[in-house]
Design a protein around this motif. Structure first.
Motif, PDB file in Angstrom:
ATOM      1  N   THR A   1      -0.949  -4.021   6.913  1.00 57.15           N
ATOM      2  CA  THR A   1      -1.021  -3.265   5.583  1.00 57.15           C
ATOM      3  C   THR A   1      -1.611  -1.837   6.086  1.00 57.15           C
ATOM      4  O   THR A   1      -2.737  -1.751   6.718  1.00 57.15           O
ATOM      5  N   SER A   2      -0.648  -0.859   5.892  1.00 55.82           N
ATOM      6  CA  SER A   2      -1.358   0.395   5.939  1.00 55.82           C
ATOM      7  C   SER A   2      -2.580   0.721   4.997  1.00 55.82           C
ATOM      8  O   SER A   2      -2.700   0.090   4.076  1.00 55.82           O
ATOM      9  N   CYS A   3      -3.341   1.770   5.261  1.00 56.20           N
ATOM     10  CA  CYS A   3      -4.252   1.920   4.432  1.00 56.20           C
ATOM     11  C   CYS A   3      -4.768   3.465   4.189  1.00 56.20           C
ATOM     12  O   CYS A   3      -4.176   4.288   4.619  1.00 56.20           O
ATOM     13  N   ASP A   4      -5.700   3.725   3.365  1.00 49.90           N
ATOM     14  CA  ASP A   4      -6.151   5.416   3.342  1.00 49.90           C
ATOM     15  C   ASP A   4      -6.636   5.731   4.643  1.00 49.90           C
ATOM     16  O   ASP A   4      -7.494   5.083   5.404  1.00 49.90           O
ATOM     17  N   MET A   5      -6.341   6.837   4.879  1.00 50.87           N
ATOM     18  CA  MET A   5      -6.871   7.483   6.166  1.00 50.87           C
ATOM     19  C   MET A   5      -7.152   9.127   5.537  1.00 50.87           C
ATOM     20  O   MET A   5      -6.161   9.713   5.026  1.00 50.87           O
ATOM     21  N   ARG A   6      -8.086   9.463   5.969  1.00 50.61           N
ATOM     22  CA  ARG A   6      -8.840  10.974   5.662  1.00 50.61           C
ATOM     23  C   ARG A   6      -7.749  11.800   5.097  1.00 50.61           C
ATOM     24  O   ARG A   6      -6.828  12.390   5.275  1.00 50.61           O
TER      25      ARG A   6
ATOM     26  N   PHE B   1       0.843  -1.223   0.000  1.00 46.93           N
ATOM     27  CA  PHE B   1       0.107  -0.082   0.028  1.00 46.93           C
ATOM     28  C   PHE B   1       0.600   1.294   0.147  1.00 46.93           C
ATOM     29  O   PHE B   1       1.806   1.630   0.835  1.00 46.93           O
ATOM     30  N   HIS B   2       0.667   2.347  -0.821  1.00 47.92           N
ATOM     31  CA  HIS B   2       1.223   3.405  -0.698  1.00 47.92           C
ATOM     32  C   HIS B   2       0.218   4.607  -1.519  1.00 47.92           C
ATOM     33  O   HIS B   2      -0.364   4.006  -2.463  1.00 47.92           O
ATOM     34  N   ARG B   3       0.331   5.876  -1.120  1.00 44.39           N
ATOM     35  CA  ARG B   3      -0.180   6.873  -1.941  1.00 44.39           C
ATOM     36  C   ARG B   3       0.862   7.710  -2.440  1.00 44.39           C
ATOM     37  O   ARG B   3       1.895   7.547  -2.241  1.00 44.39           O
TER      38      ARG B   3
END
Ligand code: MOS
Length: 787
Positions: free
Chosen positions: A393-398, A363-365
């Motif tokens: 896994t990290s994820c989307d947060m606001r 996961f990445h942005r």
């Protein structure tokens, strides 16, 4: 028939989420699917759009009539409780449930050894918004991937029995060495290469432009700094929960806490090899998600597993502690280099990020590209590396990527302003860009200049004394800081059904969620305006996988998508009504073209001559029609020619106790440019809530991992600090006028996320101004001020 469109929507969503210019490029690459606007938006009368309308579901929520996933009942409901791993990495050597099974009322204990069949391929577990990698498969095998991993599910007649019995499950492990510290992994972090085609990895950093290194070396004024954001958790009020109703014959109704019922439905179908008609997923209300509910969470898989194993209804509610493994904002180390001319224009930007994810999913942005997008600068360079840790896994947060990436950029810009001896707002104005700098294209609209002007005026920025430690209030040092915010204005293909009854009532349905942002309310407003009905003649149905297709609710894209979807379908309803009206004898609308009439006050009215009108009831009665039903899919034209973004300007006052270092955020002005504001009341609440979260990000929030055990130490909201009322003072929200006729016919951009961007930076900058001390790692706690 619209599932195809929804898939594309999700794909575009994944492509666009936090991808900046690349998102646009990816859209352009997919021009074939970016079909034309398939409706002619009739100009709505807009008596409701733009007004401060109270939540239509407010009463249901405050009276308890609104039911959440863990509150639905069924006869014979059984209850689950999860056993979690106490090690971070290794294998389960032995798992002994015999003691738990002896407890009266225990129905079963499911483990990887005795569970019913689940899919074995990675792809079966890959949901619509999954990152690259092998998704976590609950109770799949003996491997332990992170501390707190679910390893057994106890099912019992009562929740208390299940929970007690769960404490009796004995587990022995073969432990392996783990790494959970981003700083220990930074040298091994894996660089993300820019792919040949952006669509292959839309979240890889953009291509560089110019020669940033040379320009930086030659710059008259330079700043470089390293900024740290810790792991943060979403902490929604509602616990993650699933109530799976066993309908008999293998059919299931799943009440799930999720931001996307159809995403969960597809996931359950593929993991358990079930037919879509046999799985209905519902989520009528949600007590906050903030990104943690974009992907199906493990409790839904376990609850479905148990319901199928026992052939009875099962509820599983996670504990607050267990929610800390459902994903998190990745910890990250960011490095920024800025080179400028003495006059305050930028020559070079370099933005590097190392972000955290698990060993099993990447996961990445795209934190880094905001830097190249926002300000005018000929030379820009980006790098992004992944630190793979033995964590979930990290994820989307606001506002994933912008909340964090823009934090680093905007602190660095403040430091550059200090080096330039220039007012920080003046620096932003000198670097202002009317064009998207990454893709070199205009914005569909950009009201950021107005945000700066109106925000500064409301705050009184012109009275700021530049010198740090120069402003005081008794024992307090007073600091004023500012920052810019930016986010994408995305929109997704969506389908909406409207059923209009002859009695003047409309039911509007779409499978979207309302994650608490006010979707029910804005849908009601838009439908009422488009159909010319009063608010209370419109009923909204959402959060049900059987309804017309919707992407997950996230990325701030639902307001624009569903509103324009309602407009599309309303147009079809209006055309059908006009067809009926024309059939009436001596119809006053006999030769009216479809776009020459509007719906208002329960009537079809000629735009040119308001006296020529036919009531909805008359038109339907004459043709003996008691309902008109229309369902339309809406797509959004995007040829990539324009950038679509929301912007904001933040102005913050802090007061810092000189002796103790205690920080209070006494005033915040947030001026936001987000296109047409549908509901000034719920929009205001969105921005206020975001600002409060920004205060948490700046001063309080930090998930702490004991790296010896690889375990989160503060998995509760007593020790994971969030702002409380005493931390929140004066917050002023301004919406600047930002007409946008390009982005979509209603000019809507969405604002669920923009409000948090820039807040932490503005606070950090204000703290520097107050104290003369620059703290670059979040959260800024009083001990860091004393160092
Ligand atoms: Mo939002 S982080 O896309 O729910």
């Amino acid at each position: 028939m619209v599932s195809d469109i929804s898939r594309r929507g999700v794909l575009q969503g994944a492509v666009a989420l936090g991808t900046l210019g690349y998102g646009g490029q990816a859209y352009a690459d997919r021009a074939a699917i970016a079909v034309q606007k398939d409706y002619q938006a009739s100009k709505p009368m807009t008596p409701y759009i733009g007004t401060p309308t109270s939540r239509v579901d407010g009463r249901a929520k405050v009276t308890g009539a609104a039911k959440y996933a863990g509150e639905f009942n069924a006869t014979g409901l059984a209850y689950g409780s999860v056993v979690t791993s106490s090690i971070a990495k290794g294998r389960i050597a032995r798992i002994d449930a015999s003691e738990a099974l002896r407890v009266d009322g225990v129905l079963d204990v499911l483990t990887h050894q005795n569970r019913p069949r689940m899919a074995s391929t990675d792809s079966a577990y890959r949901d619509d918004v999954a990152p690259e990698g092998s998704p976590f498969r609950p109770l799949y095998d003996d491997r332990i991937l992170f501390s707190g991993q679910p390893i057994a599910l106890v099912v019992a007649e009562e929740p208390e029995i299940a929970r007690f019995a769960a404490s009796l499950v004995r587990v022995e492990y073969d432990e392996e060495a783990h790494v959970t510290d981003v700083y220990r992994q930074r040298d091994e972090a894996i660089p993300l290469e820019a792919p040949a085609k952006p669509a292959e990895n839309p979240f890889a950093p953009p291509k560089p432009r110019g020669a940033a290194e040379k320009a930086f070396a030659a710059a008259e004024v330079r700043h470089q700094g390293e900024y740290y954001v810790p792991i943060e958790h979403h902490n929604p009020m509602e616990m993650y929960a699933s109530t799976v109703i066993w309908e008999g014959g293998g059919k299931l109704t799943v009440y799930d806490k999720t931001q996307g019922v159809q995403n969960v439905q597809r996931y359950v179908c593929s993991v358990f090899d079930m037919k879509p008609d046999d799985v209905r997923v519902m989520s009528p209300f949600m007590g906050g998600g903030f990104g943690s509910g974009l992907r199906p969470q493990y409790q839904v898989a376990l609850a479905v597993l148990a319901a199928r194993a026992l052939e009875r209804s099962v509820r599983l509610v996670l504990t607050r502690q267990q929610m800390y493994v459902l994903g998190y904002r990745p910890a990250m180390i960011q490095r920024i280099e800025l080179g400028a001319k003495a006059g305050g224009t930028l020559d070079a930007i370099t933005h590097e990020a190392i972000t955290v994810t698990s060993k099993y999913e990447a996961f990445h942005r795209q934190e880094t590209a905001w830097s190249g997008l926002l300000y005018k600068c000929a030379n820009a360079k980006y790098a992004h590396k992944l630190a793979r840790l033995d964590l979930p896994t990290s994820c989307d947060m606001r506002c994933p990527s912008a909340a964090t990436g823009v934090y680093a950029l905007e602190c660095a810009m403040d430091e550059l302003a200090v080096a330039l001896k220039l007012d920080p707002l003046e620096l932003r104005l000198r670097c202002y860009s009317d064009r998207d700098q990454n893709a070199d294209r205009p914005y569909s609209s950009k009201g950021l200049r107005d945000c700066y002007r109106q925000g500064a005026e409301a705050f009184g920025w012109d009275k700021r004394i530049p010198q740090p430690r120069s402003m005081r209030d008794g024992n307090d040092l007073v600091g004023w800081g500012m920052a810019t915010g930016i986010w994408e204005a995305l929109q997704m293909p969506i389908a909406v059904r409207i059923v209009l009854s002859a009695n003047g009532h409309a039911e509007v349905s779409c499978a979207t969620s309302d994650i608490g942002t006010g979707t029910y309310t804005i849908m009601t407003q838009v439908a009422a305006d488009m159909l010319g009905l009063p608010l209370d003649s419109v009923t909204i149905k959402l959060g049900d996988s059987t309804l017309p297709q919707s992407p997950v609710e996230g990325g701030s894209w639902i307001a624009a998508s569903v509103s324009n979807g309602i407009a599309t379908t309303s147009d079809a309803v209006r055309k059908e009504l006009l067809r009926l009206a024309k059939q009436m004898p001596n119809s006053p609308l006999a030769d009216a073209a479809p776009d020459a009439v509007v719906l208002a006050d329960g009537k079809l009215v000629s735009k040119r001559d308001a006296s020529r009108a036919v009531s909805i009831a008359d038109a339907m009665r004459h043709s003996a029609v008691d309902r008109i039903e229309q369902e339309k899919s809406t797509t959004f034209a995007d040829d990539g020619s324009h950038a679509h973004n929301t912007h904001s300007a933040l102005f913050v006052e802090v007061k810092v106790d000189e002796q103790l270092g205690v920080i209070r955020v006494t005033r915040v002005v947030s001026a936001v440019a987000a296109g047409r504001i549908l509901n000034t009341k719920t929009a205001h609440s969105q921005i206020m809530g975001s600002v409060v979260w920004g205060i948490g990000m700046a001063l309080h929030e930090e998930t702490l991992v004991d790296h010896k055990f690889g375990r989160i130490m503060n998995a509760n909201i007593a020790e994971y600090h969030v702002p409380v009322n005493a931390d929140v003072h004066d917050i002023k929200v301004i919406f600047v006028d930002e007409p946008d006729e390009i982005i979509n016919p209603l000019g809507i951009k969405g604002l669920g996320e923009i409000g948090i961007v820039g807040v932490a930076a503005a606070i950090a900058n204000a703290i520097y101004h107050a104290t003369g001390k620059r703290v670059r790692d979040l959260p800024i706690t009083l001990d860091k001020l004393q160092r």
